[in-house]
Design an enzyme around this catalytic site. Structure first.
Site, PDB file in Angstrom:
ATOM      1  N   THR A 160      32.872  56.585  16.905  1.00 43.59           N
ATOM      2  CA  THR A 160      32.910  55.175  17.284  1.00 43.59           C
ATOM      3  C   THR A 160      32.952  54.308  16.030  1.00 43.59           C
ATOM      4  O   THR A 160      33.283  54.803  14.952  1.00 43.59           O
ATOM      5  CB  THR A 160      31.740  54.828  18.232  1.00 43.59           C
ATOM      6  OG1 THR A 160      31.948  53.535  18.793  1.00 43.59           O
ATOM      7  CG2 THR A 160      30.386  54.847  17.525  1.00 43.59           C
ATOM      8  N   ASN A 161      32.657  53.032  16.155  1.00 44.04           N
ATOM      9  CA  ASN A 161      32.719  52.107  15.020  1.00 44.04           C
ATOM     10  C   ASN A 161      31.518  51.158  15.073  1.00 44.04           C
ATOM     11  O   ASN A 161      30.674  51.267  15.958  1.00 44.04           O
ATOM     12  CB  ASN A 161      34.050  51.352  15.039  1.00 44.04           C
ATOM     13  CG  ASN A 161      34.236  50.578  16.329  1.00 44.04           C
ATOM     14  OD1 ASN A 161      33.474  49.657  16.630  1.00 44.04           O
ATOM     15  ND2 ASN A 161      35.226  50.974  17.125  1.00 44.04           N
ATOM     16  N   ASP A 162      31.477  50.211  14.144  1.00 50.46           N
ATOM     17  CA  ASP A 162      30.298  49.352  13.969  1.00 50.46           C
ATOM     18  C   ASP A 162      30.196  48.177  14.944  1.00 50.46           C
ATOM     19  O   ASP A 162      29.273  47.378  14.834  1.00 50.46           O
ATOM     20  CB  ASP A 162      30.318  48.756  12.557  1.00 50.46           C
ATOM     21  CG  ASP A 162      29.709  49.704  11.553  1.00 50.46           C
ATOM     22  OD1 ASP A 162      28.788  50.447  11.921  1.00 50.46           O
ATOM     23  OD2 ASP A 162      30.147  49.685  10.392  1.00 50.46           O
ATOM     24  N   SER A 163      31.138  48.037  15.856  1.00 52.75           N
ATOM     25  CA  SER A 163      31.118  46.850  16.717  1.00 52.75           C
ATOM     26  C   SER A 163      29.819  46.757  17.520  1.00 52.75           C
ATOM     27  O   SER A 163      29.371  47.721  18.132  1.00 52.75           O
ATOM     28  CB  SER A 163      32.295  46.911  17.694  1.00 52.75           C
ATOM     29  OG  SER A 163      32.165  45.880  18.647  1.00 52.75           O
ATOM     30  N   ALA A 172      36.517  46.564  20.039  1.00 47.94           N
ATOM     31  CA  ALA A 172      36.932  47.284  18.830  1.00 47.94           C
ATOM     32  C   ALA A 172      37.327  48.678  19.291  1.00 47.94           C
ATOM     33  O   ALA A 172      36.480  49.532  19.546  1.00 47.94           O
ATOM     34  CB  ALA A 172      35.791  47.327  17.826  1.00 47.94           C
TER      35      ALA A 172
END
Ligand code: CTP
Ligand code: CA
Length: 227
Positions: A33-36, A100
Protein backbone atom coordinates in the site's frame (compact mmCIF):
# COMPACT_ATOMS: atom_id res chain seq x y z
CA UNK A 1 -9.62 35.23 -4.03
CA UNK A 2 -7.89 31.85 -3.85
CA UNK A 3 -10.30 30.41 -1.30
CA UNK A 4 -14.02 30.61 -1.92
CA UNK A 5 -16.46 31.12 0.91
CA UNK A 6 -18.15 27.77 0.52
CA UNK A 7 -21.43 28.81 -0.99
CA UNK A 8 -21.46 26.01 -3.55
CA UNK A 9 -24.82 24.37 -4.16
CA UNK A 10 -24.79 20.75 -5.28
CA UNK A 11 -28.40 19.99 -4.35
CA UNK A 12 -29.66 17.03 -6.36
CA UNK A 13 -26.21 16.05 -7.65
CA UNK A 14 -25.02 12.50 -7.07
CA UNK A 15 -21.30 12.52 -6.39
CA UNK A 16 -18.87 9.61 -6.08
CA UNK A 17 -15.78 10.33 -4.02
CA UNK A 18 -12.89 7.87 -3.63
CA UNK A 19 -10.41 7.99 -0.75
CA UNK A 20 -7.49 6.22 0.90
CA UNK A 21 -4.68 4.05 -0.32
CA UNK A 22 -5.66 0.82 -2.04
CA UNK A 23 -4.17 -2.45 -0.77
CA UNK A 24 -2.77 -5.19 -2.96
CA UNK A 25 -2.64 -8.55 -1.21
CA UNK A 26 0.48 -10.71 -1.17
CA UNK A 27 -1.03 -13.32 1.12
CA UNK A 28 -3.76 -13.46 3.81
CA UNK A 29 -1.74 -11.32 6.24
CA UNK A 30 0.30 -9.01 3.98
CA UNK A 31 -0.32 -6.31 1.40
CA UNK A 32 1.34 -3.50 -0.56
CA UNK A 33 0.00 0.00 0.00
CA UNK A 34 1.07 3.65 0.31
CA UNK A 35 1.10 6.52 2.83
CA UNK A 36 -2.34 7.95 2.05
CA UNK A 37 -4.38 8.72 5.18
CA UNK A 38 -7.64 9.28 3.29
CA UNK A 39 -8.08 12.70 4.95
CA UNK A 40 -8.34 14.68 1.70
CA UNK A 41 -10.99 12.39 0.22
CA UNK A 42 -13.02 12.32 3.44
CA UNK A 43 -12.86 16.12 3.63
CA UNK A 44 -14.13 16.31 0.03
CA UNK A 45 -16.99 13.91 0.78
CA UNK A 46 -17.97 16.03 3.80
CA UNK A 47 -17.74 19.28 1.81
CA UNK A 48 -19.91 17.84 -0.97
CA UNK A 49 -22.44 16.66 1.61
CA UNK A 50 -22.53 20.16 3.16
CA UNK A 51 -23.15 21.56 -0.33
CA UNK A 52 -26.24 19.38 -0.60
CA UNK A 53 -24.95 16.56 -2.80
CA UNK A 54 -25.95 12.93 -2.45
CA UNK A 55 -22.49 11.52 -1.68
CA UNK A 56 -21.15 7.98 -1.99
CA UNK A 57 -17.68 7.61 -0.48
CA UNK A 58 -15.81 4.61 -1.89
CA UNK A 59 -12.97 4.10 0.53
CA UNK A 60 -9.91 2.00 1.11
CA UNK A 61 -9.24 1.23 4.80
CA UNK A 62 -8.48 4.37 6.86
CA UNK A 63 -8.51 5.34 10.53
CA UNK A 64 -11.08 8.05 9.93
CA UNK A 65 -14.67 8.26 11.18
CA UNK A 66 -17.37 7.98 8.54
CA UNK A 67 -18.65 11.46 7.60
CA UNK A 68 -22.30 11.82 8.61
CA UNK A 69 -24.93 11.71 5.90
CA UNK A 70 -22.61 9.98 3.42
CA UNK A 71 -23.06 6.49 1.96
CA UNK A 72 -19.87 4.49 2.50
CA UNK A 73 -18.66 1.67 0.24
CA UNK A 74 -15.58 -0.07 1.68
CA UNK A 75 -13.03 -1.52 -0.76
CA UNK A 76 -9.48 -2.86 -0.47
CA UNK A 77 -7.82 -3.45 -3.81
CA UNK A 78 -7.55 -1.33 -6.94
CA UNK A 79 -9.66 -3.91 -8.76
CA UNK A 80 -12.39 -3.58 -6.05
CA UNK A 81 -12.22 0.20 -6.44
CA UNK A 82 -12.45 -0.02 -10.24
CA UNK A 83 -15.51 -2.28 -9.98
CA UNK A 84 -17.18 -0.04 -7.36
CA UNK A 85 -16.60 3.13 -9.39
CA UNK A 86 -17.51 1.76 -12.82
CA UNK A 87 -20.77 0.12 -11.68
CA UNK A 88 -21.91 3.37 -10.01
CA UNK A 89 -20.68 5.80 -12.67
CA UNK A 90 -23.76 5.67 -14.97
CA UNK A 91 -26.06 6.79 -12.13
CA UNK A 92 -23.67 9.52 -10.92
CA UNK A 93 -23.36 13.16 -11.92
CA UNK A 94 -19.74 13.40 -10.91
CA UNK A 95 -16.65 11.65 -9.59
CA UNK A 96 -13.76 12.93 -7.48
CA UNK A 97 -10.84 10.44 -7.52
CA UNK A 98 -8.93 11.36 -4.38
CA UNK A 99 -7.88 7.76 -3.70
CA UNK A 100 -4.16 7.00 -3.80
CA UNK A 101 -4.41 4.05 -6.12
CA UNK A 102 -1.71 1.37 -6.19
CA UNK A 103 -0.09 1.31 -9.63
CA UNK A 104 1.08 -2.30 -9.33
CA UNK A 105 -0.34 -5.47 -7.87
CA UNK A 106 1.28 -8.85 -7.26
CA UNK A 107 0.89 -11.17 -10.25
CA UNK A 108 0.08 -13.92 -7.80
CA UNK A 109 -1.54 -13.60 -4.41
CA UNK A 110 -0.92 -16.62 -2.14
CA UNK A 111 -3.91 -18.35 -0.52
CA UNK A 112 -1.77 -19.29 2.47
CA UNK A 113 0.74 -17.23 4.41
CA UNK A 114 4.08 -17.13 2.57
CA UNK A 115 6.57 -19.02 4.76
CA UNK A 116 10.14 -17.83 5.00
CA UNK A 117 11.29 -21.43 4.79
CA UNK A 118 10.04 -21.45 1.18
CA UNK A 119 12.63 -18.85 0.17
CA UNK A 120 16.37 -18.59 0.33
CA UNK A 121 17.85 -15.20 1.29
CA UNK A 122 15.88 -13.31 -1.37
CA UNK A 123 12.24 -13.21 -2.28
CA UNK A 124 11.37 -11.72 -5.64
CA UNK A 125 7.90 -10.19 -6.02
CA UNK A 126 6.53 -9.97 -9.54
CA UNK A 127 4.07 -7.15 -10.06
CA UNK A 128 1.78 -6.10 -12.89
CA UNK A 129 0.03 -2.79 -13.56
CA UNK A 130 -3.36 -2.24 -11.98
CA UNK A 131 -6.23 -0.97 -14.15
CA UNK A 132 -6.18 2.83 -14.53
CA UNK A 133 -9.63 3.71 -13.24
CA UNK A 134 -9.75 7.29 -14.54
CA UNK A 135 -8.66 6.07 -17.95
CA UNK A 136 -11.59 3.63 -17.95
CA UNK A 137 -13.91 6.38 -16.71
CA UNK A 138 -12.75 8.66 -19.55
CA UNK A 139 -13.90 6.06 -22.07
CA UNK A 140 -17.39 5.84 -20.54
CA UNK A 141 -18.30 9.23 -19.16
CA UNK A 142 -21.07 11.41 -20.54
CA UNK A 143 -20.48 15.08 -21.38
CA UNK A 144 -22.75 16.15 -18.50
CA UNK A 145 -20.62 14.35 -15.92
CA UNK A 146 -17.86 16.16 -14.00
CA UNK A 147 -14.70 14.16 -13.32
CA UNK A 148 -11.96 15.41 -11.01
CA UNK A 149 -8.57 13.77 -10.50
CA UNK A 150 -5.59 14.30 -8.27
CA UNK A 151 -1.91 14.13 -9.20
CA UNK A 152 0.72 13.23 -6.68
CA UNK A 153 4.07 14.54 -7.92
CA UNK A 154 7.56 14.93 -6.50
CA UNK A 155 8.78 17.09 -9.43
CA UNK A 156 7.50 18.97 -12.51
CA UNK A 157 4.11 19.47 -10.86
CA UNK A 158 2.46 21.59 -13.55
CA UNK A 159 3.79 19.70 -16.58
CA UNK A 160 2.96 16.29 -15.16
CA UNK A 161 -0.40 17.54 -13.91
CA UNK A 162 -1.36 18.96 -17.33
CA UNK A 163 -0.42 15.66 -18.98
CA UNK A 164 -2.67 13.74 -16.57
CA UNK A 165 -5.56 16.17 -17.03
CA UNK A 166 -5.38 15.71 -20.81
CA UNK A 167 -4.72 11.98 -20.86
CA UNK A 168 -7.49 11.18 -18.39
CA UNK A 169 -9.98 13.70 -19.93
CA UNK A 170 -10.56 15.46 -16.63
CA UNK A 171 -12.60 18.58 -15.97
CA UNK A 172 -10.33 19.52 -13.06
CA UNK A 173 -7.13 18.19 -11.54
CA UNK A 174 -5.72 18.95 -8.09
CA UNK A 175 -1.94 18.65 -8.25
CA UNK A 176 -0.16 17.83 -5.03
CA UNK A 177 3.55 18.21 -4.28
CA UNK A 178 4.13 15.06 -2.23
CA UNK A 179 7.85 15.74 -1.75
CA UNK A 180 7.02 18.32 0.93
CA UNK A 181 6.82 17.08 4.51
CA UNK A 182 4.51 19.86 5.76
CA UNK A 183 1.63 19.07 3.42
CA UNK A 184 0.04 16.19 1.60
CA UNK A 185 -0.41 12.51 2.30
CA UNK A 186 -0.67 12.32 6.07
CA UNK A 187 -1.12 15.75 7.61
CA UNK A 188 -4.17 17.90 8.24
CA UNK A 189 -2.93 20.62 5.89
CA UNK A 190 -2.37 20.65 2.19
CA UNK A 191 -1.63 22.89 -0.75
CA UNK A 192 -2.80 22.08 -4.23
CA UNK A 193 -2.68 23.68 -7.62
CA UNK A 194 -5.98 23.36 -9.43
CA UNK A 195 -5.52 22.78 -13.15
CA UNK A 196 -8.63 23.59 -15.15
CA UNK A 197 -9.51 22.13 -18.54
CA UNK A 198 -9.47 25.61 -20.15
CA UNK A 199 -5.73 25.86 -19.39
CA UNK A 200 -5.69 28.12 -16.34
CA UNK A 201 -4.21 27.18 -12.97
CA UNK A 202 -4.92 28.30 -9.43
CA UNK A 203 -2.68 27.61 -6.46
CA UNK A 204 -4.19 27.50 -2.98
CA UNK A 205 -2.30 28.66 0.08
CA UNK A 206 -1.12 26.03 2.58
CA UNK A 207 -4.31 25.54 4.53
CA UNK A 208 -6.54 22.89 6.07
CA UNK A 209 -7.73 19.97 3.99
CA UNK A 210 -11.23 21.08 4.97
CA UNK A 211 -10.69 24.50 3.33
CA UNK A 212 -9.16 22.92 0.22
CA UNK A 213 -12.09 20.50 0.01
CA UNK A 214 -14.55 23.40 0.22
CA UNK A 215 -12.74 25.21 -2.60
CA UNK A 216 -12.62 22.07 -4.72
CA UNK A 217 -16.37 21.56 -4.28
CA UNK A 218 -16.98 25.22 -5.21
CA UNK A 219 -15.07 24.61 -8.45
CA UNK A 220 -17.07 21.43 -9.09
CA UNK A 221 -20.30 23.42 -8.71
CA UNK A 222 -19.01 26.08 -11.15
CA UNK A 223 -18.12 23.39 -13.69
CA UNK A 224 -21.61 21.86 -13.40
CA UNK A 225 -23.06 25.33 -14.05
CA UNK A 226 -20.91 25.70 -17.19
CA UNK A 227 -22.01 22.33 -18.63
N1 CTP B 1 -5.65 6.74 -10.71
C1 CTP B 1 -6.57 5.82 -11.20
N2 CTP B 1 -6.22 4.52 -11.43
C2 CTP B 1 -4.95 4.12 -11.22
C3 CTP B 1 -3.97 5.04 -10.75
C4 CTP B 1 -4.37 6.35 -10.51
O1 CTP B 1 -7.74 6.20 -11.41
N3 CTP B 1 -4.62 2.85 -11.45
C5 CTP B 1 -6.09 8.12 -10.48
C6 CTP B 1 -5.78 8.66 -9.08
O2 CTP B 1 -6.86 8.43 -8.19
C7 CTP B 1 -5.61 10.15 -9.35
C8 CTP B 1 -5.07 10.20 -10.77
O3 CTP B 1 -5.37 8.93 -11.36
O4 CTP B 1 -6.84 10.85 -9.33
C9 CTP B 1 -3.59 10.42 -10.85
O5 CTP B 1 -2.90 9.51 -10.03
P1 CTP B 1 -1.33 9.54 -9.98
O6 CTP B 1 -0.86 8.41 -9.13
O7 CTP B 1 -0.86 10.94 -9.66
O8 CTP B 1 -0.95 9.31 -11.53
P2 CTP B 1 -0.73 8.01 -12.39
O9 CTP B 1 -1.57 8.16 -13.61
O10 CTP B 1 -0.91 6.76 -11.59
O11 CTP B 1 0.79 8.16 -12.84
P3 CTP B 1 2.14 8.11 -11.91
O12 CTP B 1 1.79 7.54 -10.56
O13 CTP B 1 3.08 7.26 -12.69
O14 CTP B 1 2.60 9.55 -11.80
CA1 CA C 1 0.11 6.42 -9.56
Amino acid sequence: LPLAAGTADLTGKRLLVTAGGTRERLDPVRFLTNDSSGKMGYAIAAAAQRAGADVTLITAPTKLPVPSGVTVVPIESTQDLADAVLTRLPAADGLVMAAAVADFQPIESADQKIKKTNANDELVLRLKKTPDILQAVAAQKRPDQVVVGFAAETQHLLENGRQKLTKKHLDLLAANDVSRADIGFNGDNNQVTFLFADGHNEQTPVTSKRAIATTLITHVAEIFNQK
